[in-house]
Design a protein around this motif. Structure first.
Motif, PDB file in Angstrom:
ATOM      1  N   LYS A   2      -6.523   0.373   3.289  1.00 56.47           N
ATOM      2  CA  LYS A   2      -8.079  -0.047   3.761  1.00 56.47           C
ATOM      3  C   LYS A   2      -8.811  -0.964   2.321  1.00 56.47           C
ATOM      4  N   LYS A   3      -8.190  -0.505   1.379  1.00 55.01           N
ATOM      5  CA  LYS A   3      -8.823  -1.157   0.281  1.00 55.01           C
ATOM      6  C   LYS A   3      -7.914  -2.626   0.206  1.00 55.01           C
ATOM      7  N   LEU A   4      -6.638  -2.492   0.335  1.00 51.05           N
ATOM      8  CA  LEU A   4      -5.953  -3.756   0.200  1.00 51.05           C
ATOM      9  C   LEU A   4      -6.308  -4.823   1.341  1.00 51.05           C
ATOM     10  N   GLY A   5      -6.807  -4.046   2.578  1.00 50.10           N
ATOM     11  CA  GLY A   5      -7.103  -4.975   3.565  1.00 50.10           C
ATOM     12  C   GLY A   5      -8.380  -5.759   3.064  1.00 50.10           C
ATOM     13  N   GLU A   6      -9.357  -5.083   2.559  1.00 56.00           N
ATOM     14  CA  GLU A   6     -10.669  -5.580   2.111  1.00 56.00           C
ATOM     15  C   GLU A   6     -10.421  -6.500   0.976  1.00 56.00           C
ATOM     16  N   TRP A   7      -9.625  -6.298   0.148  1.00 59.75           N
ATOM     17  CA  TRP A   7      -9.075  -7.468  -1.044  1.00 59.75           C
ATOM     18  C   TRP A   7      -8.666  -8.773  -0.361  1.00 59.75           C
ATOM     19  N   ALA A   8      -7.945  -8.571   0.766  1.00 57.42           N
ATOM     20  CA  ALA A   8      -7.250  -9.468   1.337  1.00 57.42           C
ATOM     21  C   ALA A   8      -8.103 -10.325   2.074  1.00 57.42           C
ATOM     22  N   GLY A   9      -9.287  -9.787   2.492  1.00 56.25           N
ATOM     23  CA  GLY A   9     -10.208 -10.409   3.324  1.00 56.25           C
ATOM     24  C   GLY A   9     -10.250 -10.167   4.779  1.00 56.25           C
ATOM     25  N   LEU A  10      -9.800  -9.163   5.150  1.00 55.56           N
ATOM     26  CA  LEU A  10      -9.668  -8.548   6.556  1.00 55.56           C
ATOM     27  C   LEU A  10     -10.960  -7.773   6.857  1.00 55.56           C
ATOM     28  N   CYS A  11     -12.027  -8.277   6.542  1.00 56.31           N
ATOM     29  CA  CYS A  11     -13.171  -7.387   6.816  1.00 56.31           C
ATOM     30  C   CYS A  11     -14.246  -8.422   7.239  1.00 56.31           C
ATOM     31  N   LYS A  12     -15.578  -7.865   7.704  1.00 56.81           N
ATOM     32  CA  LYS A  12     -16.647  -8.486   7.832  1.00 56.81           C
ATOM     33  C   LYS A  12     -17.687  -8.136   6.734  1.00 56.81           C
ATOM     34  N   MET A  13     -18.327  -9.218   6.229  1.00 59.63           N
ATOM     35  CA  MET A  13     -19.261  -8.955   5.223  1.00 59.63           C
ATOM     36  C   MET A  13     -20.858  -8.857   6.005  1.00 59.63           C
ATOM     37  N   ASP A  14     -21.843  -7.817   5.537  1.00 58.19           N
ATOM     38  CA  ASP A  14     -22.874  -7.802   6.137  1.00 58.19           C
ATOM     39  C   ASP A  14     -23.994  -8.636   5.248  1.00 58.19           C
ATOM     40  N   LYS A  15     -25.160  -8.605   5.427  1.00 63.25           N
ATOM     41  CA  LYS A  15     -26.153  -9.436   4.781  1.00 63.25           C
ATOM     42  C   LYS A  15     -26.189  -8.800   3.032  1.00 63.25           C
ATOM     43  N   ALA A  55       0.867  -1.103   0.059  1.00 68.26           N
ATOM     44  CA  ALA A  55      -0.179  -0.051   0.099  1.00 68.26           C
ATOM     45  C   ALA A  55       0.762   1.259   0.046  1.00 68.26           C
ATOM     46  N   SER A  56       0.322   2.257  -0.880  1.00 69.36           N
ATOM     47  CA  SER A  56       1.376   3.477  -0.972  1.00 69.36           C
ATOM     48  C   SER A  56       1.074   4.375   0.130  1.00 69.36           C
TER      49      SER A  56
END
Length: 156
Positions: A108-121, A78-79
């Motif tokens: 944050k975008k890289l974290g989302e792409w790498a699966g470091l997040c929760k997904m809602d309904k 990440a830059s």
């Protein structure tokens, strides 16, 4: 019923495929052409595929171990990382072991792409954890997105 459900689905797919063909294409035509994807979309798809095949190292500790052991195929940094020594370490390890390095804008975008997040309904990412470095140790399978990444890296 005339056809079992699987056969009926197959027939519907064949009907759709034939309706997408023009008169000149005939029966020998390939599937409709996939539009050219940009590097960010391709990277997102490659990271998702690698995540499903347990081929990602996320974070500095895991990434440095994978880079040092030469297990890495690709490194993404990440830059907007705020620690300059972090960036120097990752870039030096990639240069030493000839591992391709890609830069993205936002951790944050890289974290989302790498699966470091929760997904809602609805399938939207919530509680995204930033990640400044991701290493791909196993691509999982060959995809058109992986070819886009390889073409981008060879064009540099």
């Amino acid at each position: 019923e005339l056809f079992p459900p699987v056969t009926r689905t197959f027939c519907i797919i064949e009907d759709i495929r034939q309706s997408n063909m023009t008169e000149a294409e005939g029966d020998d035509a390939a599937y409709p052409a996939i539009p050219q994807m940009d590097i960010n979309t391709a990277l997102q798809e490659v990271l998702r595929t690698a995540l499903f095949h347990d081929g990602l190292a996320r974070g500095l500790h895991e990434a440095a171990k994978a880079l040092d052991r030469r297990q890495a195929h690709l490194c993404v940094l990440a830059s907007n990382c705020d620690e300059p020594m972090y960036i120097k370490l990752v870039e030096a390890l990639c240069a030493e072991h000839n591992i391709p390095l890609l830069h993205v804008d936002d951790n944050k975008k890289l974290g989302e792409w790498a699966g470091l997040c929760k997904m809602d309904k609805e399938g939207k990412a919530r509680k995204i954890v930033g990640c400044s470095c991701v290493v791909v140790k196993d691509y999982g399978k060959e995809t058109p997105a992986l070819e886009v990444i390889r073409d981008h890296l060879s064009g540099k």
